[in-house]
Design a protein around this motif. Structure first.
Motif, PDB file in Angstrom:
ATOM      1  N   TYR A 231       0.629  -1.341  -0.087  1.00 45.23           N
ATOM      2  CA  TYR A 231      -0.012  -0.066   0.100  1.00 45.23           C
ATOM      3  C   TYR A 231       0.897   1.245  -0.181  1.00 45.23           C
ATOM      4  O   TYR A 231       1.853   1.308   0.666  1.00 45.23           O
TER       5      TYR A 231
ATOM      6  N   TYR B  68       0.882   4.205   1.465  1.00 40.57           N
ATOM      7  CA  TYR B  68       1.079   4.888   2.691  1.00 40.57           C
ATOM      8  C   TYR B  68       2.189   3.959   3.295  1.00 40.57           C
ATOM      9  O   TYR B  68       2.889   4.761   4.280  1.00 40.57           O
TER      10      TYR B  68
ATOM     11  N   ALA C  22       5.562   5.887   0.954  1.00 44.82           N
ATOM     12  CA  ALA C  22       5.510   7.271   0.548  1.00 44.82           C
ATOM     13  C   ALA C  22       6.309   8.064   1.071  1.00 44.82           C
ATOM     14  O   ALA C  22       6.845   9.136   0.648  1.00 44.82           O
ATOM     15  N   ASP C  23       6.729   7.968   2.361  1.00 43.94           N
ATOM     16  CA  ASP C  23       7.687   8.795   2.962  1.00 43.94           C
ATOM     17  C   ASP C  23       9.335   8.224   3.204  1.00 43.94           C
ATOM     18  O   ASP C  23       9.991   8.651   3.852  1.00 43.94           O
TER      19      ASP C  23
ATOM     20  N   THR D  68      -1.750   7.975  -1.330  1.00 42.74           N
ATOM     21  CA  THR D  68      -1.711   7.421   0.038  1.00 42.74           C
ATOM     22  C   THR D  68      -3.017   7.121   0.651  1.00 42.74           C
ATOM     23  O   THR D  68      -3.378   6.279   1.401  1.00 42.74           O
ATOM     24  N   ALA D  69      -3.971   8.244   0.453  1.00 43.41           N
ATOM     25  CA  ALA D  69      -5.251   8.016   1.187  1.00 43.41           C
ATOM     26  C   ALA D  69      -6.244   7.061   0.126  1.00 43.41           C
ATOM     27  O   ALA D  69      -7.196   6.396   0.887  1.00 43.41           O
TER      28      ALA D  69
ATOM     29  N   GLY E 291      -6.494   2.009  -0.048  1.00 45.11           N
ATOM     30  CA  GLY E 291      -6.437   1.243   1.265  1.00 45.11           C
ATOM     31  C   GLY E 291      -6.916  -0.231   1.528  1.00 45.11           C
ATOM     32  O   GLY E 291      -7.151  -0.522   2.550  1.00 45.11           O
TER      33      GLY E 291
END
Length: 345
Positions: free
Chosen positions: A99, A101, A104-105, A164-165, A168
């Protein structure tokens, strides 16, 4: 059947960018994109030529623990005209469901510390041709384990923002992977074979406002014969690249103080305003360090006798260069303008 029409990363070497919805080959989605290319601890010379020339092959390698691994990206241009895009690369511990999220960072940097690249890490190619990063991503791989790398190319036609959002659940993840060939996916393995015993943590180098011929020199004091050293920076610009591959330290005689000294290095024409980070590594090869062991990387500009500072500088012999290096720099003079030393106790 839908044909993608932009820069894209393949899911395997047989991927042509066609999306035959409902009749996808069973191996269409596999986390082994040949266009995310780990290349080990040494940057690749002429990456555009090399990786475009072996586009039909997967030439990726395992990552090495505790060292700076250079990673390149390539993408084929399926648009009807020349196309360019900004590329990014992400890393995340192995997960069965990637996923966005989760990663992503975790964006990786290039040799000159670009993150998200500010549209600086650009790839481009004519229609039907292969675009390749010349500025590799650099990752100090942690402990031996499995990781996933995710590539992204952002173009005017397909910005490919990281959702990211919006992703899910499994259905959304399936649609994201199928519908976005501007992202690539590769599982990688980090191995401890050939890992260095020590690597520095990024030494900044800023050339300044004028180009110069620069010697990058590694000096080994009381390093046991049979151990190995290397240094590199992957940022393109110098000719040749600032890269000395893994080199074995030879047997040397002690000097008047009882120390064993050995040098080697490379000469690079470095352009104005060039910036990067340089790291050097040491492999003991199971040999114990000698008392007082140290490793130093030095920066020495050398000039010819028509330079205004020539008379104030030093010969290669005065600067402690090896006979081989002194011969290569015969007739020139230089000075140590900067150095970084690691002392092993």
């Amino acid at each position: 059947m839908t044909q993608y029409n932009d820069l894209f990363f393949r899911v395997n070497t047989g991927d042509t960018g066609e999306r035959n919805f409902g009749n996808e080959p069973t191996n269409t989605i596999a986390y082994q994109s040949p266009d995310i290319i780990p290349q080990g601890l040494t940057p690749t010379l002429n990456p555009a030529e090399f990786f475009a020339g072996n586009y039909s092959s997967d030439v990726g390698q395992n990552l090495t623990e505790s060292g700076d691994n250079y990673i390149y990206l390539r993408a084929k241009n399926l648009a009807g005209a020349a196309q360019s895009g900004s590329v990014s690369l992400y890393a995340v511990p192995a997960s069965l469901l990637l996923y966005p999220y989760l990663w992503a960072d975790n964006e990786l940097q290039t040799s000159d510390k670009n993150v998200d690249n500010g549209n600086k890490n650009i790839i481009k190619a004519d229609s039907g041709k292969i675009a390749v990063t010349d500025n590799p991503f650099v990752w100090r791989a942690p402990t031996p384990d499995h990781y996933c790398l995710i590539s992204r190319v952002s173009t005017t036609a397909h910005p490919n923002a990281v959702p990211t959002a919006a992703v899910g659940n499994m259905d959304q993840l399936t649609e994201f992977i199928l519908d976005n060939p501007g992202f690539g996916w590769r599982n990688v393995t980090i191995v401890d074979a050939n890992k260095p015993d020590y690597t520095t943590k990024g030494i900044n180098f800023d050339q300044g406002t004028s180009s110069a011929m620069v010697t990058f020199d590694i000096k080994c004091v009381n390093v046991p014969a049979g151990a190995s050293v290397a240094f590199s920076a992957g940022t393109p610009g110098p000719s040749p690249l600032i890269s000395l591959g893994k080199t074995t330290v030879p047997e040397t005689l002690p000097d008047q103080s009882g120390n064993r000294n050995w040098h080697t290095g490379i000469d690079c024409l470095v352009p104005a305003d060039y910036k990067t980070t340089i790291d050097y590594s040491y492999w003991s090869n199971n040999l114990a360090p000698l008392p007082g062991m140290s490793i130093t990387v030095r920066v020495l500009p050398f000039v010819s006798d028509d330079h205004r500072l020539y008379g104030r500088l030093f010969t290669p012999e005065q600067l402690g260069m090896s006979p081989e290096r002194s011969k290569a720099l015969a007739g020139k003079r230089g000075i140590v303008l900067g150095s970084h030393t690691t002392v092993f106790r």
